[in-house]
Design an enzyme around this catalytic site. Structure first.
Site, PDB file in Angstrom:
ATOM      1  N   GLU A  40       0.865  -1.194   0.000  1.00 56.44           N
ATOM      2  CA  GLU A  40       0.000   0.000   0.000  1.00 56.44           C
ATOM      3  C   GLU A  40       0.891   1.230   0.000  1.00 56.44           C
ATOM      4  O   GLU A  40       1.564   1.525   0.988  1.00 56.44           O
ATOM      5  CB  GLU A  40      -0.893  -0.002   1.254  1.00 56.44           C
ATOM      6  N   ARG A  44       0.626  10.287   0.318  1.00 59.47           N
ATOM      7  CA  ARG A  44       1.037  11.308   1.297  1.00 59.47           C
ATOM      8  C   ARG A  44       2.299  12.018   0.866  1.00 59.47           C
ATOM      9  O   ARG A  44       2.915  12.735   1.647  1.00 59.47           O
ATOM     10  CB  ARG A  44       1.304  10.651   2.660  1.00 59.47           C
ATOM     11  N   THR A  68      -4.498   6.142   1.699  1.00 62.28           N
ATOM     12  CA  THR A  68      -4.827   7.523   2.058  1.00 62.28           C
ATOM     13  C   THR A  68      -5.698   8.220   1.005  1.00 62.28           C
ATOM     14  O   THR A  68      -5.539   9.415   0.751  1.00 62.28           O
ATOM     15  CB  THR A  68      -3.540   8.360   2.356  1.00 62.28           C
ATOM     16  N   LYS A 128     -10.872  -1.570   7.052  1.00 63.60           N
ATOM     17  CA  LYS A 128      -9.651  -1.238   7.800  1.00 63.60           C
ATOM     18  C   LYS A 128     -10.107  -0.615   9.118  1.00 63.60           C
ATOM     19  O   LYS A 128     -10.961   0.288   9.115  1.00 63.60           O
ATOM     20  CB  LYS A 128      -8.854  -0.247   6.944  1.00 63.60           C
TER      21      LYS A 128
HETATM   22  C1  3PG Z   1      -2.114   3.991   8.146  1.00 59.27           C
HETATM   23  O1  3PG Z   1      -2.457   4.804   7.309  1.00 59.27           O
HETATM   24  O2  3PG Z   1      -2.565   2.835   8.141  1.00 59.27           O
HETATM   25  C2  3PG Z   1      -1.227   4.426   9.248  1.00 59.27           C
HETATM   26  O3  3PG Z   1      -0.591   5.589   8.973  1.00 59.27           O
HETATM   27  C3  3PG Z   1      -0.307   3.381   9.741  1.00 59.27           C
HETATM   28  O4  3PG Z   1       0.154   3.873  10.927  1.00 59.27           O
HETATM   29  P1  3PG Z   1       1.408   3.317  11.726  1.00 59.27           P
HETATM   30  O5  3PG Z   1       2.518   4.251  11.429  1.00 59.27           O
HETATM   31  O6  3PG Z   1       0.984   3.400  13.169  1.00 59.27           O
HETATM   32  O7  3PG Z   1       1.695   1.916  11.278  1.00 59.27           O
END
Ligand code: 3PG
Length: 207
Positions: A40, A44, A68, A128
């Site tokens: 994924e 960003r 995102t 999710k």
């Molecule tokens: C996401 O978009 O799933 C998160 O930013 C993942 O966050 P993490 O840095 O806590 O793994």
């Protein structure tokens, strides 16, 4: 492809931020070498779409998706770049409809019962949980397993190699995600061997 099939390739989906497009292919290859096929790439960074395109073209064994997604434009751009699936941090019916319209399998984010019901109404039942640890983590997922027994989750947000097995042991969790496989420090050093090692650890988690 249905997003639920993403869980067939292993227990962890790396959530990736790519700041330099030239890192995309070596990073994808490093993850693949460690047994991770589903990637994924989050929208960003300025070069995220180019990174998805580079991976889709040059690393055919990878299953690359965009993360995102927040707007319709994100969805169409992700599709054009070659994303095979998409992930959104939250859910809106607008996002659900555009992804259906352009045939982009969506893994939508939720963090409450109402959001689960909205996503279910639109036909999404693999979701999710985000940000997983902050909204209640393992205990919240246990709570959801009663009323939403048929819904499967991919927790992300605060999931790490230390707690991933606690999540994966839950019957309603089929895969989890996180950024810990591609730490900025190693990416900046182009330490692909270290990323392969993190991928190997993640792909062989016991639960
Ligand atoms: C996401 O978009 O799933 C998160 O930013 C993942 O966050 P993490 O840095 O806590 O793994």
């Amino acid at each position: 492809m249905k997003t639920i099939e993403l869980a067939n390739y292993g227990p962890v989906i790396p959530v990736i931020v790519i700041d330099n497009v030239e890192d995309a292919v070596p990073m994808a290859e490093a993850l693949l070498e460690g047994g991770i096929r589903v990637l994924e790439v989050t929208l960003r960074s300025n070069c995220a779409l180019q990174a998805i395109e580079a991976i889709a073209k040059n690393v055919p064994e990878a299953i690359v998706g965009a993360g995102t997604l927040r707007t319709k434009a994100d969805a169409t751009n992700a599709k054009i770049a070659g994303s095979q699936f998409a992930v959104s941090p939250g859910y809106s019916s607008n996002m659900g409809s555009i992804c259906k319209e352009i045939d982009l399998p969506l893994l939508p984010g939720v963090s409450s019962g109402s959001e689960i019901m909205m996503a279910n109404d639109d036909g999404y039942d693999f979701l999710k949980l985000f940000p997983a640890v902050a909204v209640g983590g393992v205990n919240l997922l246990k709570g959801f397993s009663g009323p939403f027994a048929d819904v499967k989750f991919c927790p992300t947000g605060g999931v790490t190699i230390q707690n991933a097995s606690d999540f994966l042991a839950l019957p309603n969790v089929i895969v989890c995600g996180g950024t810990w496989l591609t730490p900025k420090e190693y990416v900046n050093q182009k330490n692909w061997a270290k990323i392969t090692q993190l991928a190997k650890e993640a792909s062989s988690i016991k639960f």
